[in-house]
Design a protein around this motif. Structure first.
Motif, mmCIF file in Angstrom:
data_model
loop_
_atom_site.group_PDB
_atom_site.id
_atom_site.type_symbol
_atom_site.label_atom_id
_atom_site.label_comp_id
_atom_site.label_asym_id
_atom_site.label_seq_id
_atom_site.Cartn_x
_atom_site.Cartn_y
_atom_site.Cartn_z
ATOM 1 N N THR A 316 0.725 -1.202 -0.061
ATOM 2 C CA THR A 316 0.137 0.074 0.036
ATOM 3 C C THR A 316 0.791 1.328 -0.100
ATOM 4 N N ASP A 317 1.990 1.117 -0.646
ATOM 5 C CA ASP A 317 2.914 2.428 -0.595
ATOM 6 C C ASP A 317 3.118 2.899 -1.881
ATOM 7 N N THR A 322 -4.093 4.912 -6.880
ATOM 8 C CA THR A 322 -4.736 3.910 -6.316
ATOM 9 C C THR A 322 -4.009 3.688 -4.813
ATOM 10 N N LEU A 324 -1.556 1.867 -4.450
ATOM 11 C CA LEU A 324 -0.924 0.289 -4.375
ATOM 12 C C LEU A 324 0.006 0.089 -5.073
#
Length: 354
Positions: A316-317, A322, A324
């Protein structure tokens, strides 16, 4: 007597439905016919696949599985009656088997979706097999188990198998909708998402495109040692020393085993990790995201839904939009350049590069 065009059309539709029911009953009296009842979302899309089969006598759209007597389309579509849109098939078992009908049914639906079908949402659009006797029940259970074992969709099959209750034929204007309203039907079908999903899972001759049924020996011959280690043994290739980490060409990335489209260069970004990184995948039907607790870490593993291959991990970085980062091994992918998309059968993705 003066009738407007709408009244004439309605009257013609009623006659057509009456004729369908009458001929079905007449044939049933003359031969040892059977019934099969399937729910697969919008019944407009479920008639034609069965009507075209040799041995099928009639296909009637209607409602089943609810608690209200004589429901109307308006009531069913509101989701208040408990019914599902379905088709009741009258067939000659000497010409076509119930097992064959089950095969055709599975190839029309997404049996992993418990909330409806494609653009149509709600329990009234659920999938379902409604058996008429114990032999049909057994055949349906075996067929469903076989589908789950093949892992074609990479997700659990949630289609329910229940005893057939009263089937209520739908209003006349719903019968043979694909024939009576071809333009509207084609427009709905093309926008519903059904064909896009089916094309990704089945070939034109009805065979699954998934290749996870390949034997281990066949995969060892097909793949390089690194590709085999990554896809079948959950391995990881070396960063900055792989085929696509710095690839800047336009095109899509497909599953090295099945050929299923997975990622696009339009979503690829430079992450600095040394592996190909994407902000999103092409379609949720092609990707499985599963919890991975190996190496004393809690991560999300990314797998191909078609070949059950290990692809990489999801973090999630990532950058907007997004946030993502799909961190994927090059060894699990094959790159198809934009100019080769049509030649290799991926022409539907050309629009990404306009």
């Amino acid at each position: 007597m003066n009738l407007d065009k709408s009244a004439i059309k309605t009257f013609a539709a009623i006659l057509a439905l009456s004729w369908t029911l009458i001929t079905g009953v007449a044939h049933a009296m003359a031969t040892d016919t059977q019934k099969a009842t399937f729910a697969g979302g919008c019944f407009w899309c479920m008639e034609h696949p069965f009507e075209s089969l040799d041995g099928v006598i009639s296909v009637v759209s209607g409602y089943i599985g609810g608690h209200q007597e004589n429901p109307t389309y308006k009531e069913v579509s509101a989701g208040t009656t408990g019914h599902a849109e379905a088709v009741e098939i009258t067939f000659d078992p000497e010409k076509i088997s119930y097992e064959k009908l089950l095969e055709v049914f599975w190839r029309q639906v997404d049996p992993t979706d418990g909330g409806g079908q494609f653009v149509d949402r709600g329990s009234q659009y659920r999938t379902g097999i409604f058996y008429h006797d114990e032999s049909q029940k057994k055949a349906a259970i075996v067929s469903k188990a076989d589908l789950e074992m093949r892992r074609i969709f990479g997700k659990p099959v949630v289609t329910e198998i229940t005893r057939a209750t009263t089937f209520y034929p739908a209003e006349a204007y719903h019968q043979d909708y694909y024939k009576e309203n071809p333009i509207r039907y084609k427009f709905y079908r093309s926008r519903s998402g059904r064909d896009t999903f089916l094309d990704k899972h089945w070939t034109e001759d009805g065979k699954s495109i998934k290749q996870s049924t390949w034997t281990d020996e066949e995969l060892r011959k097909k793949l390089t040692p690194l590709q085999y280690q990554v896809t079948r043994k959950n391995g990881t290739e070396r960063p900055f020393d792989n085929a696509y980490w710095d690839n800047k060409h336009e095109g899509i990335y497909v599953d090295i085993i099945s050929g299923a489209p997975l990622f696009s260069s339009t979503d690829k970004f430079k992450s600095g990790t040394g592996w190909p990184s994407f902000t999103r995948h092409l379609d949720t039907a092609d990707i499985d995201e599963v919890e991975d607790n190996s190496f004393f870490m809690k991560r999300v593993e990314v797998r191909s839904a078609h070949s059950d291959s290990h692809l990489g991990h999801l973090f999630t970085d990532g950058p907007p939009p997004t946030g993502l980062r799909y961190c994927i091994n090059s060894a699990a992918l094959r790159f198809v350049p934009k100019e080769d998309l049509k030649k290799e059968g991926y022409d539907r993705y050309l629009s990404l590069f306009k």
